[in-house]
Design a protein around this motif. Structure first.
Motif, PDB file in Angstrom:
ATOM      1  N   THR A  45       0.845  -1.185   0.000  1.00 48.62           N
ATOM      2  CA  THR A  45       0.000   0.000   0.000  1.00 48.62           C
ATOM      3  C   THR A  45       0.884   1.240   0.000  1.00 48.62           C
ATOM      4  O   THR A  45       1.749   1.388   0.865  1.00 48.62           O
ATOM      5  CB  THR A  45      -0.927   0.022   1.235  1.00 48.62           C
ATOM      6  N   VAL A  46       0.659   2.106  -0.983  1.00 42.04           N
ATOM      7  CA  VAL A  46       1.433   3.341  -1.124  1.00 42.04           C
ATOM      8  C   VAL A  46       0.499   4.528  -0.956  1.00 42.04           C
ATOM      9  O   VAL A  46      -0.536   4.606  -1.626  1.00 42.04           O
ATOM     10  CB  VAL A  46       2.123   3.408  -2.505  1.00 42.04           C
ATOM     11  N   ARG A 112      13.790   4.925   3.826  1.00 38.85           N
ATOM     12  CA  ARG A 112      13.169   3.625   3.582  1.00 38.85           C
ATOM     13  C   ARG A 112      11.661   3.782   3.347  1.00 38.85           C
ATOM     14  O   ARG A 112      10.967   4.443   4.109  1.00 38.85           O
ATOM     15  CB  ARG A 112      13.426   2.702   4.765  1.00 38.85           C
ATOM     16  N   GLY A 113      11.162   3.171   2.268  1.00 39.62           N
ATOM     17  CA  GLY A 113       9.740   3.177   1.952  1.00 39.62           C
ATOM     18  C   GLY A 113       9.286   4.336   1.089  1.00 39.62           C
ATOM     19  O   GLY A 113       8.164   4.316   0.586  1.00 39.62           O
ATOM     20  N   VAL A 150       5.469   4.000   1.145  1.00 37.29           N
ATOM     21  CA  VAL A 150       4.854   2.722   1.491  1.00 37.29           C
ATOM     22  C   VAL A 150       4.334   2.839   2.918  1.00 37.29           C
ATOM     23  O   VAL A 150       5.074   3.220   3.828  1.00 37.29           O
ATOM     24  CB  VAL A 150       5.867   1.563   1.377  1.00 37.29           C
ATOM     25  N   VAL A 151       3.056   2.525   3.114  1.00 34.45           N
ATOM     26  CA  VAL A 151       2.473   2.548   4.455  1.00 34.45           C
ATOM     27  C   VAL A 151       2.133   1.143   4.956  1.00 34.45           C
ATOM     28  O   VAL A 151       1.842   0.971   6.140  1.00 34.45           O
ATOM     29  CB  VAL A 151       1.222   3.460   4.532  1.00 34.45           C
ATOM     30  N   ASP A 152       2.200   0.155   4.071  1.00 35.59           N
ATOM     31  CA  ASP A 152       1.961  -1.226   4.465  1.00 35.59           C
ATOM     32  C   ASP A 152       2.550  -2.141   3.399  1.00 35.59           C
ATOM     33  O   ASP A 152       2.462  -1.846   2.206  1.00 35.59           O
ATOM     34  CB  ASP A 152       0.452  -1.490   4.611  1.00 35.59           C
ATOM     35  N   GLY A 153       3.156  -3.241   3.837  1.00 33.59           N
ATOM     36  CA  GLY A 153       3.664  -4.243   2.902  1.00 33.59           C
ATOM     37  C   GLY A 153       5.118  -4.065   2.500  1.00 33.59           C
ATOM     38  O   GLY A 153       5.557  -4.667   1.518  1.00 33.59           O
ATOM     39  N   MET A 154       5.883  -3.286   3.250  1.00 31.52           N
ATOM     40  CA  MET A 154       7.292  -3.089   2.885  1.00 31.52           C
ATOM     41  C   MET A 154       8.059  -4.410   2.893  1.00 31.52           C
ATOM     42  O   MET A 154       9.008  -4.579   2.126  1.00 31.52           O
ATOM     43  CB  MET A 154       7.935  -2.062   3.821  1.00 31.52           C
ATOM     44  N   ASN A 159      11.351  -8.392  -0.484  1.00 30.50           N
ATOM     45  CA  ASN A 159      11.496  -9.714  -1.108  1.00 30.50           C
ATOM     46  C   ASN A 159      11.657  -9.674  -2.626  1.00 30.50           C
ATOM     47  O   ASN A 159      11.808 -10.720  -3.253  1.00 30.50           O
ATOM     48  CB  ASN A 159      10.294 -10.595  -0.765  1.00 30.50           C
ATOM     49  N   ILE A 160      11.617  -8.488  -3.238  1.00 29.82           N
ATOM     50  CA  ILE A 160      11.792  -8.397  -4.692  1.00 29.82           C
ATOM     51  C   ILE A 160      13.196  -8.880  -5.046  1.00 29.82           C
ATOM     52  O   ILE A 160      14.173  -8.526  -4.377  1.00 29.82           O
ATOM     53  CB  ILE A 160      11.573  -6.943  -5.184  1.00 29.82           C
ATOM     54  N   LYS A 161      13.279  -9.684  -6.109  1.00 31.56           N
ATOM     55  CA  LYS A 161      14.565 -10.240  -6.542  1.00 31.56           C
ATOM     56  C   LYS A 161      15.561  -9.122  -6.847  1.00 31.56           C
ATOM     57  O   LYS A 161      15.264  -8.196  -7.591  1.00 31.56           O
ATOM     58  CB  LYS A 161      14.365 -11.110  -7.789  1.00 31.56           C
ATOM     59  N   LYS A 162      16.760  -9.242  -6.235  1.00 26.35           N
ATOM     60  CA  LYS A 162      17.801  -8.224  -6.397  1.00 26.35           C
ATOM     61  C   LYS A 162      18.618  -8.490  -7.653  1.00 26.35           C
ATOM     62  O   LYS A 162      18.777  -9.628  -8.090  1.00 26.35           O
ATOM     63  CB  LYS A 162      18.746  -8.208  -5.191  1.00 26.35           C
TER      64      LYS A 162
END
Length: 186
Positions: A45-46, A112-113, A150-154, A159-162
């Motif tokens: 959630t952004v 961050r976020g 980002v307010v939720d789900g960071m 977990n996004i592939k680096k």
């Protein structure tokens, strides 16, 4: 007196629980300026910041409503820095057919976020690409447009592939932004 005390207690409980409500709270706060990004592990959630960047926030909503971001890869992901998406070609060189936007720089820090708009060396070249910060990057402050946070789900962003550091974060077989929607449209 008892009714008043009960009402006050309920109000305090609701106020204290609000931050724990996650995306449901964020959506009810301002659904027109809330984006829901569906990633492989869950929903992010952004909260858009039209107070800082009204034209950029509007652009993200317009493209989300067109389905532009559905299936677009996170083509550049640098561990400890940021994850970038918004280019349907996956090369970092593409964008939408809409005209580029003038910069809307602010004093809001890149921590961050924070969600920022990607651009070329031309400050007025942001179009559709955006990035989400993994960590603070003071070198970006005042140089890129902050469009949201980002307010939720960071944890799902984490977990996004680096990508490879030697390839400036370019990702082979990248994770994709499954979909991006405006919460008001749900």
């Amino acid at each position: 007196m008892l009714k008043r005390l009960a009402a006050l207690t309920l109000l305090v409980v609701a106020f204290c629980a609000a931050p724990l409500a996650g995306s449901a709270f964020a959506q009810s706060a301002d659904p027109e300026n809330t984006l829901l990004l569906q990633l492989k592990d869950g929903t992010v959630t952004v909260r858009l910041r039209p107070d800082l960047a009204p034209n950029h926030a509007e652009r993200l909503k317009t493209l989300a409503r067109q389905g532009f971001y559905d299936g677009v890869p996170f083509h550049r992901v640098i561990d400890g820095f940021m994850a970038q998406t918004g280019d349907p070609t996956g090369t970092g060189m593409g964008g939408s057919d809409l005209p580029d936007l003038k910069a809307e720089f602010s004093s809001e820090p890149f921590v961050r976020g924070v969600v920022g708009m990607a651009r070329s060396s031309n400050p007025d070249s942001a179009n559709s690409q955006f990035f989400i910060m993994f960590a603070p990057a003071p070198g970006l402050d005042g140089q890129y447009t902050v469009v949201g946070e980002v307010v939720d789900g960071m944890e799902y962003v984490d977990n996004i592939k680096k990508g490879s550091r030697s390839a400036n974060g370019t990702v082979d077989n990248p994770d994709k932004l499954i979909s991006m929607r405006v919460a008001a449209d749900q």
